[in-house]
Design a protein around this motif. Structure first.
Motif, PDB file in Angstrom:
ATOM      1  N   PRO A 157     -14.274  45.869  -6.766  1.00  0.00           N
ATOM      2  CA  PRO A 157     -14.407  44.414  -6.932  1.00  0.00           C
ATOM      3  C   PRO A 157     -15.859  43.966  -6.819  1.00  0.00           C
ATOM      4  O   PRO A 157     -16.606  44.432  -5.960  1.00  0.00           O
ATOM      5  N   TYR A 158     -16.237  43.077  -7.691  1.00  0.00           N
ATOM      6  CA  TYR A 158     -17.542  42.425  -7.642  1.00  0.00           C
ATOM      7  C   TYR A 158     -17.296  40.975  -8.017  1.00  0.00           C
ATOM      8  O   TYR A 158     -17.143  40.640  -9.191  1.00  0.00           O
ATOM      9  N   ILE A 159     -17.216  40.107  -7.004  1.00  0.00           N
ATOM     10  CA  ILE A 159     -16.763  38.737  -7.192  1.00  0.00           C
ATOM     11  C   ILE A 159     -17.943  37.789  -7.106  1.00  0.00           C
ATOM     12  O   ILE A 159     -18.745  37.846  -6.177  1.00  0.00           O
ATOM     13  N   ARG A 160     -18.023  36.905  -8.087  1.00  0.00           N
ATOM     14  CA  ARG A 160     -19.055  35.872  -8.111  1.00  0.00           C
ATOM     15  C   ARG A 160     -18.402  34.550  -7.718  1.00  0.00           C
ATOM     16  O   ARG A 160     -17.487  34.076  -8.398  1.00  0.00           O
ATOM     17  N   TYR A 161     -18.888  33.974  -6.626  1.00  0.00           N
ATOM     18  CA  TYR A 161     -18.266  32.773  -6.060  1.00  0.00           C
ATOM     19  C   TYR A 161     -19.271  31.618  -6.089  1.00  0.00           C
ATOM     20  O   TYR A 161     -20.342  31.695  -5.470  1.00  0.00           O
ATOM     21  N   PRO A 162     -18.977  30.536  -6.827  1.00  0.00           N
ATOM     22  CA  PRO A 162     -19.915  29.408  -6.882  1.00  0.00           C
ATOM     23  C   PRO A 162     -19.797  28.538  -5.620  1.00  0.00           C
ATOM     24  O   PRO A 162     -18.687  28.261  -5.152  1.00  0.00           O
ATOM     25  N   ILE A 163     -20.949  28.103  -5.088  1.00  0.00           N
ATOM     26  CA  ILE A 163     -20.939  27.179  -3.948  1.00  0.00           C
ATOM     27  C   ILE A 163     -21.794  25.961  -4.306  1.00  0.00           C
ATOM     28  O   ILE A 163     -22.812  26.057  -4.997  1.00  0.00           O
ATOM     29  N   LYS A 164     -21.340  24.821  -3.841  1.00  0.00           N
ATOM     30  CA  LYS A 164     -22.020  23.564  -4.124  1.00  0.00           C
ATOM     31  C   LYS A 164     -23.151  23.338  -3.124  1.00  0.00           C
ATOM     32  O   LYS A 164     -23.258  24.018  -2.105  1.00  0.00           O
ATOM     33  N   GLY A 165     -23.973  22.316  -3.430  1.00  0.00           N
ATOM     34  CA  GLY A 165     -25.056  21.962  -2.531  1.00  0.00           C
ATOM     35  C   GLY A 165     -24.522  21.418  -1.210  1.00  0.00           C
ATOM     36  O   GLY A 165     -23.423  20.858  -1.131  1.00  0.00           O
ATOM     37  N   GLY A 166     -25.305  21.606  -0.151  1.00  0.00           N
ATOM     38  CA  GLY A 166     -24.885  21.186   1.172  1.00  0.00           C
ATOM     39  C   GLY A 166     -23.894  22.136   1.801  1.00  0.00           C
ATOM     40  O   GLY A 166     -23.115  21.734   2.685  1.00  0.00           O
ATOM     41  N   SER A 167     -23.907  23.407   1.338  1.00  0.00           N
ATOM     42  CA  SER A 167     -22.972  24.401   1.843  1.00  0.00           C
ATOM     43  C   SER A 167     -23.714  25.674   2.198  1.00  0.00           C
ATOM     44  O   SER A 167     -24.849  25.899   1.766  1.00  0.00           O
ATOM     45  N   ALA A 168     -23.038  26.505   2.989  1.00  0.00           N
ATOM     46  CA  ALA A 168     -23.597  27.804   3.362  1.00  0.00           C
ATOM     47  C   ALA A 168     -22.464  28.803   3.513  1.00  0.00           C
ATOM     48  O   ALA A 168     -21.345  28.436   3.896  1.00  0.00           O
ATOM     49  N   VAL A 169     -22.756  30.045   3.198  1.00  0.00           N
ATOM     50  CA  VAL A 169     -21.808  31.134   3.396  1.00  0.00           C
ATOM     51  C   VAL A 169     -22.445  32.120   4.370  1.00  0.00           C
ATOM     52  O   VAL A 169     -23.566  32.594   4.133  1.00  0.00           O
ATOM     53  N   ILE A 170     -21.726  32.405   5.460  1.00  0.00           N
ATOM     54  CA  ILE A 170     -22.228  33.329   6.470  1.00  0.00           C
ATOM     55  C   ILE A 170     -21.229  34.465   6.628  1.00  0.00           C
ATOM     56  O   ILE A 170     -20.026  34.236   6.769  1.00  0.00           O
ATOM     57  N   THR A 171     -21.739  35.693   6.587  1.00  0.00           N
ATOM     58  CA  THR A 171     -20.919  36.883   6.788  1.00  0.00           C
ATOM     59  C   THR A 171     -21.265  37.490   8.147  1.00  0.00           C
ATOM     60  O   THR A 171     -22.438  37.794   8.415  1.00  0.00           O
ATOM     61  N   PHE A 172     -20.242  37.640   8.984  1.00  0.00           N
ATOM     62  CA  PHE A 172     -20.427  38.221  10.320  1.00  0.00           C
ATOM     63  C   PHE A 172     -20.084  39.705  10.281  1.00  0.00           C
ATOM     64  O   PHE A 172     -19.270  40.149   9.474  1.00  0.00           O
ATOM     65  N   GLU A 173     -20.702  40.444  11.185  1.00  0.00           N
ATOM     66  CA  GLU A 173     -20.402  41.860  11.272  1.00  0.00           C
ATOM     67  C   GLU A 173     -19.030  42.109  11.874  1.00  0.00           C
ATOM     68  O   GLU A 173     -18.349  43.074  11.510  1.00  0.00           O
ATOM     69  N   ASP A 174     -18.609  41.235  12.784  1.00  0.00           N
ATOM     70  CA  ASP A 174     -17.347  41.417  13.488  1.00  0.00           C
ATOM     71  C   ASP A 174     -16.306  40.442  12.949  1.00  0.00           C
ATOM     72  O   ASP A 174     -16.544  39.228  12.869  1.00  0.00           O
ATOM     73  N   GLU A 175     -15.167  40.980  12.558  1.00  0.00           N
ATOM     74  CA  GLU A 175     -14.087  40.142  12.039  1.00  0.00           C
ATOM     75  C   GLU A 175     -13.564  39.174  13.099  1.00  0.00           C
ATOM     76  O   GLU A 175     -13.200  38.029  12.789  1.00  0.00           O
ATOM     77  N   ALA A 176     -13.545  39.592  14.370  1.00  0.00           N
ATOM     78  CA  ALA A 176     -13.057  38.725  15.439  1.00  0.00           C
ATOM     79  C   ALA A 176     -13.940  37.497  15.608  1.00  0.00           C
ATOM     80  O   ALA A 176     -13.450  36.393  15.888  1.00  0.00           O
ATOM     81  N   VAL A 177     -15.252  37.659  15.433  1.00  0.00           N
ATOM     82  CA  VAL A 177     -16.171  36.523  15.513  1.00  0.00           C
ATOM     83  C   VAL A 177     -15.873  35.524  14.404  1.00  0.00           C
ATOM     84  O   VAL A 177     -15.835  34.306  14.629  1.00  0.00           O
ATOM     85  N   ALA A 178     -15.628  36.037  13.176  1.00  0.00           N
ATOM     86  CA  ALA A 178     -15.313  35.148  12.058  1.00  0.00           C
ATOM     87  C   ALA A 178     -14.028  34.368  12.324  1.00  0.00           C
ATOM     88  O   ALA A 178     -13.956  33.153  12.061  1.00  0.00           O
ATOM     89  N   ASN A 179     -13.017  35.019  12.885  1.00  0.00           N
ATOM     90  CA  ASN A 179     -11.765  34.326  13.198  1.00  0.00           C
ATOM     91  C   ASN A 179     -11.988  33.240  14.244  1.00  0.00           C
ATOM     92  O   ASN A 179     -11.409  32.136  14.164  1.00  0.00           O
ATOM     93  N   LYS A 180     -12.811  33.529  15.233  1.00  0.00           N
ATOM     94  CA  LYS A 180     -13.076  32.556  16.289  1.00  0.00           C
ATOM     95  C   LYS A 180     -13.808  31.339  15.741  1.00  0.00           C
ATOM     96  O   LYS A 180     -13.509  30.194  16.089  1.00  0.00           O
ATOM     97  N   ILE A 181     -14.777  31.578  14.846  1.00  0.00           N
ATOM     98  CA  ILE A 181     -15.520  30.478  14.219  1.00  0.00           C
ATOM     99  C   ILE A 181     -14.586  29.593  13.404  1.00  0.00           C
ATOM    100  O   ILE A 181     -14.680  28.356  13.414  1.00  0.00           O
ATOM    101  N   LEU A 182     -13.629  30.222  12.681  1.00  0.00           N
ATOM    102  CA  LEU A 182     -12.673  29.448  11.875  1.00  0.00           C
ATOM    103  C   LEU A 182     -11.748  28.622  12.749  1.00  0.00           C
ATOM    104  O   LEU A 182     -11.388  27.491  12.402  1.00  0.00           O
TER     105      LEU A 182
END
Length: 382
Positions: A157-182
């Motif tokens: 898979p190689y997915i291209r995802y468009p994001i609008k202005g005033g947004s950010a995408v952050i990738t965490f190393e730990d899946e548990a951290v991402a769940n906690k942030i959500l």
């Protein structure tokens, strides 16, 4: 005297008799004869009456027989008419069946021709595996038994995802951290003398699950391989176009010619169909290119067209990447991105180690690309 005269009239022989006795005897004899004649007449009349009666009976019987025969004839005529109608219906039914059979036969012939053409195409495609250009491959890994049917392959898979202005995408190393942030949803971030509130949302990606490609042999193109590097690409294309445009070499008018950068092979497109098929009947061709001393042994292969006929896409949620929205444009892009990264790296804010971050200021847009993390499980996306 009058009596005698009357008798004389009836009996002419009395004139010859002189005495009365003889006359009386003659008269009596005549009377007897008359009686006998009368009786004979009566008998004839009775016979005639009997014959008449018998004839009348016979006539009645014949009339009855005639009426019966006429009735039989009428019945036979009616029965014949019914048989004719029934036969006509059967004939029409048989004709309808014959028409249907002829139509089915025509459809079968058309289907047979289609199947023959399809078989011919399949045979051509089957032969392609024996005539495709050679390419050296090396395999590093292990072989495992797989129940998947032949003809299937995995796509990375190689997915291209468009994001609008005033947004950010952050990738965490730990899946548990991402769940906690959500789970926290809204986050208050202190940036200098300001505090901004942003919202965390799951990142929903459309990932290709299955793709079906229908292949077929192109009727106007050929693939030329086994080409040695003896000249420049432009000169080679000019020489090949000149060679394959001549009918004496089995070619024809060339519509387009191009080189495939990844393999160095050349694709030649002819204006009319049939030329490519004739050329690919022979796998190797001895080609004498003008300006090149050596005669080249080039391989001519069918060119395979691929058409996507079915695409199945499923929605997946990234396990370690999060979309943040509602970010105001209050300072320089790099500084604001650094502040976001610092905030979400702190465990006191529920964060952890950040693997990647992409921030898009307001009034701008961007494309974020995702692929499978080879160091993680296959389901995890960056």
């Amino acid at each position: 005297m009058e009596t005698d005269q009357k008798l004389a009239v009836k009996c002419p022989n009395l004139e010859l008799v002189t005495d009365n006795a003889s006359k009386l005897e003659i008269i009596q004899q005549e009377i007897e004869n008359r009686k006998a004649f009368h009786n004979a007449l009566q008998n004839d009349i009775a016979q005639l009456e009997k014959a008449k009666h018998e004839i009348e009976q016979i006539a009645l019987e014949f009339n009855a027989r005639i009426e019966k025969l006429q009735q039989n004839m009428e019945d036979d005529k009616l029965e014949k008419h019914k048989r004719d109608l029934n036969f006509q219906k059967q004939l029409e039914h048989v004709e309808t069946v014959n028409n249907n059979l002829r139509e089915d036969q025509g459809n079968i012939k058309v289907e047979l021709m289609r199947l023959k053409e399809e078989r011919s195409e399949l045979e051509k495609q089957l032969k392609v595996s024996f005539s495709m250009p050679h390419k050296q491959w090396s395999f590093n890994g292990k072989i495992e038994e797989d129940d998947e049917p032949a003809g299937e392959f995995d796509l990375k898979p190689y997915i291209r995802y468009p994001i609008k202005g005033g947004s950010a995408v952050i990738t965490f190393e730990d899946e548990a951290v991402a769940n906690k942030i959500l789970e926290m949803e809204e986050h208050e971030i202190e940036i200098g003398d300001c505090r901004i509130k942003i919202k965390a949302q799951p990142l929903k990606l459309q990932m290709l699950e299955e793709i079906e490609i229908q292949t077929g042999v192109c009727k106007k193109r050929i693939l030329v391989s086994n080409i040695p590097k003896l000249t420049t690409t432009d000169q080679l294309l000019d020489k090949l176009e000149l060679y394959f445009s001549k009918q004496r070499n089995g070619g024809g008018e060339v519509e387009n010619i191009e080189v495939l950068e990844d393999s160095g092979n050349v694709v030649i497109t002819f204006v009319t169909e049939g030329i490519s098929e004739n050329l690919t009947k022979k796998e190797f061709h001895q080609v004498d290119l003008r300006g090149i001393d050596n005669i080249l042994l080039l391989r001519i292969s069918p060119f395979i067209n691929g058409e996507i006929v079915k695409v199945t896409v499923r929605e997946v949620i990234s396990k370690r990447s999060i979309l943040f929205t509602g970010i105001p444009d209050i300072m320089d892009e790099e500084i604001l991105q650094d502040n976001l990264e610092i905030h979400f790296q702190k465990p006191s804010n529920g964060g952890g180690e950040v693997d990647a971050i992409a921030y898009v200021p307001e009034e701008k847009s961007a494309i974020v690309c995702f692929e499978v993390d080879s160091e993680k499980k296959n389901e995890e996306l960056l």
